[in-house]
Design an enzyme around this catalytic site. Structure first.
Site, PDB file in Angstrom:
ATOM      1  N   ASP A 156      -6.098  -3.921  -4.189  1.00  0.00           N
ATOM      2  CA  ASP A 156      -5.328  -2.855  -4.824  1.00  0.00           C
ATOM      3  C   ASP A 156      -5.133  -3.166  -6.297  1.00  0.00           C
ATOM      4  O   ASP A 156      -5.309  -4.302  -6.736  1.00  0.00           O
ATOM      5  CB  ASP A 156      -3.979  -2.632  -4.132  1.00  0.00           C
ATOM      6  CG  ASP A 156      -3.271  -3.919  -3.737  1.00  0.00           C
ATOM      7  OD1 ASP A 156      -3.469  -4.941  -4.425  1.00  0.00           O
ATOM      8  OD2 ASP A 156      -2.517  -3.905  -2.759  1.00  0.00           O
TER       9      ASP A 156
ATOM     10  N   ASN B 274       8.297  -4.052   3.037  1.00  0.00           N
ATOM     11  CA  ASN B 274       8.505  -2.819   3.798  1.00  0.00           C
ATOM     12  C   ASN B 274       7.480  -2.651   4.913  1.00  0.00           C
ATOM     13  O   ASN B 274       7.403  -1.598   5.538  1.00  0.00           O
ATOM     14  CB  ASN B 274       8.474  -1.603   2.865  1.00  0.00           C
ATOM     15  CG  ASN B 274       7.108  -1.392   2.222  1.00  0.00           C
ATOM     16  OD1 ASN B 274       6.189  -2.208   2.382  1.00  0.00           O
ATOM     17  ND2 ASN B 274       6.967  -0.301   1.483  1.00  0.00           N
TER      18      ASN B 274
ATOM     19  N   HIS C   4       4.153  -2.841   4.507  1.00  0.00           N
ATOM     20  CA  HIS C   4       2.876  -2.265   4.091  1.00  0.00           C
ATOM     21  C   HIS C   4       1.748  -3.295   4.163  1.00  0.00           C
ATOM     22  O   HIS C   4       1.971  -4.506   4.128  1.00  0.00           O
ATOM     23  CB  HIS C   4       2.956  -1.627   2.700  1.00  0.00           C
ATOM     24  CG  HIS C   4       3.106  -2.567   1.541  1.00  0.00           C
ATOM     25  ND1 HIS C   4       3.752  -2.218   0.376  1.00  0.00           N
ATOM     26  CD2 HIS C   4       2.682  -3.848   1.332  1.00  0.00           C
ATOM     27  CE1 HIS C   4       3.701  -3.228  -0.482  1.00  0.00           C
ATOM     28  NE2 HIS C   4       3.063  -4.227   0.082  1.00  0.00           N
TER      29      HIS C   4
ATOM     30  N   GLU D  15       1.610   2.508   2.445  1.00  0.00           N
ATOM     31  CA  GLU D  15       3.055   2.492   2.592  1.00  0.00           C
ATOM     32  C   GLU D  15       3.518   3.098   3.920  1.00  0.00           C
ATOM     33  O   GLU D  15       2.798   3.897   4.542  1.00  0.00           O
ATOM     34  CB  GLU D  15       3.695   3.278   1.444  1.00  0.00           C
ATOM     35  CG  GLU D  15       3.323   2.774   0.052  1.00  0.00           C
ATOM     36  CD  GLU D  15       4.025   1.477  -0.337  1.00  0.00           C
ATOM     37  OE1 GLU D  15       4.260   0.625   0.539  1.00  0.00           O
ATOM     38  OE2 GLU D  15       4.334   1.320  -1.530  1.00  0.00           O
TER      39      GLU D  15
END
Length: 262
Positions: free
Chosen positions: A82, A148, A150, A155
Site C-alpha cells: 500500500d 482496527n 485491517h 478497512e
C-alpha cells in the site's frame, strides 16, 4: 489469559498461530520463516516474488531478517502492499521510503516494484501495479494486522473478500489514520491522507505462503477479533482463519487477550 512465558501454538480454524516468548523471538521466528520460503521458492522456480508490509510493527521481523544468512536475495522481487495517495518517497511516512531504507538497501533484492503515491492517476497506478502482481504467482506475503483489524488498507466494512481487483484506491477510516499519528509518522490526523492505493484481500491471500507478524499490546484487541469474531469484513483479518497456508506470529503482549487454549 496468555502469559509471558514459553512459546505456544494452536490453530484458529485453518490458521496456524505461534505465540513467541518475546518480541525479539517473534522477529527471529518470522525471519526464519521468510528465509525458508524464499529459499524453497528460488530452489524450485529460480526466483521468489514477495509482498512486504511496512510500519513499526514489522521492524522486529525485518531487522532480524537482515541478519539471516544464505538467503538468495539476488533472485527475489519485492512488492509493497500500500501507499498513501499524494505522498512521495521524500515524505517520512512514505511506505516506499520505508521499503527502500529497511529492505532494499540492506538486502539488495533483484528488484523492487514501488507504488507511486504521486501518480497523476491513482487508479491507473493501481492498475499498473496489479498487472505487475499478476505476471507470475506470488510466493509469499508478509503482512501485519492493523489496530482496527485491517489487512493492508482494506478497512472494516469496506474490504471485499471477493474483489476481482488486486489493487485499488481505498478510503482510510479515522482509526487507521489516527494509528499513523500515534506511531509518529504524522503530526496530526489532518496531515494523514484520506486515500491510499492498496492491494486487495484476494491479492494478499493469493500467495503460496502467508506470514502475519503482529507484536505489541496495542494490537491485542485486533488479534482477538481476528481469531474469534465472525469471518466477515467487520474485521478483515478474520479472513486469515480460512487460510491453511498462513502462520500468525504473536508475542505475549499481542496475545494477551487470548485464552491459552486458543
Amino acid at each position: 489469559m496468555a502469559d509471558g512465558g514459553a512459546s505456544w501454538e494452536f490453530a484458529a480454524e485453518s490458521l496456524r498461530v505461534r505465540v513467541l516468548s518475546s518480541q525479539r523471538a517473534l522477529g527471529q521466528a518470522a525471519a526464519a520463516h521468510t528465509a525458508e520460503v524464499v529459499r524453497a521458492s528460488v530452489r524450485e522456480r529460480g526466483e521468489a516474488r514477495v509482498v512486504m508490509a511496512t510500519g513499526n510493527s514489522q521492524l522486529p521481523f525485518v531487522k532480524a531478517l537482515v541478519d539471516v544468512a544464505d538467503v538468495p536475495w539476488h533472485a527475489v522481487t519485492v512488492f509493497h502492499m500500500d501507499e498513501y495517495v499524494g505522498i512521495g518517497p521524500d515524505h517520512p511516512a512514505s511506505f516506499q521510503r520505508w521499503i527502500a531504507e529497511n529492505l532494499e538497501r540492506p538486502l539488495a533484492p533483484a528488484r523492487v516494484h514501488y507504488l507511486d503515491g504521486r501518480a497523476a492517476s491513482p487508479s491507473a497506478e493501481a492498475a499498473r501495479y496489479e498487472d505487475l502482481l499478476r505476471e507470475k504467482p506470488i510466493d509469499l506475503v508478509c503482512m501485519g494486522i492493523g489496530e482496527n483489524g485491517h489487512l493492508a488498507f482494506n478497512e472494516p466494512y469496506q474490504a471485499d473478500f471477493a474483489d476481482e481487483r488486486w489493487a485499488r484506491v481505498v478510503s482510510l477510516d479515522d482509526r487507521s489514520r489516527k494509528q499513523q499519528v500515534d506511531e509518529g509518522h504524522f503530526a496530526g490526523i489532518e496531515s494523514v491522507p484520506e486515500t491510499a492505493i492498496s492491494l486487495t484481500v484476494p491479492a494478499l491471500l493469493s500467495a503460496r505462503s502467508l506470514q502475519v507478524a503482529v507484536p505489541e499490546r496495542r494490537k491485542a484487541e485486533a488479534v482477538r477479533a481476528a481469531l474469534t469474531a465472525p469471518v466477515d469484513n467487520s474485521c478483515p483479518a478474520t479472513a486469515l482463519r480460512r487460510q491453511g497456508n498462513a502462520v500468525l506470529f504473536l508475542d505475549p503482549e499481542s496475545a494477551s487477550l487470548l485464552d491459552r487454549e486458543g
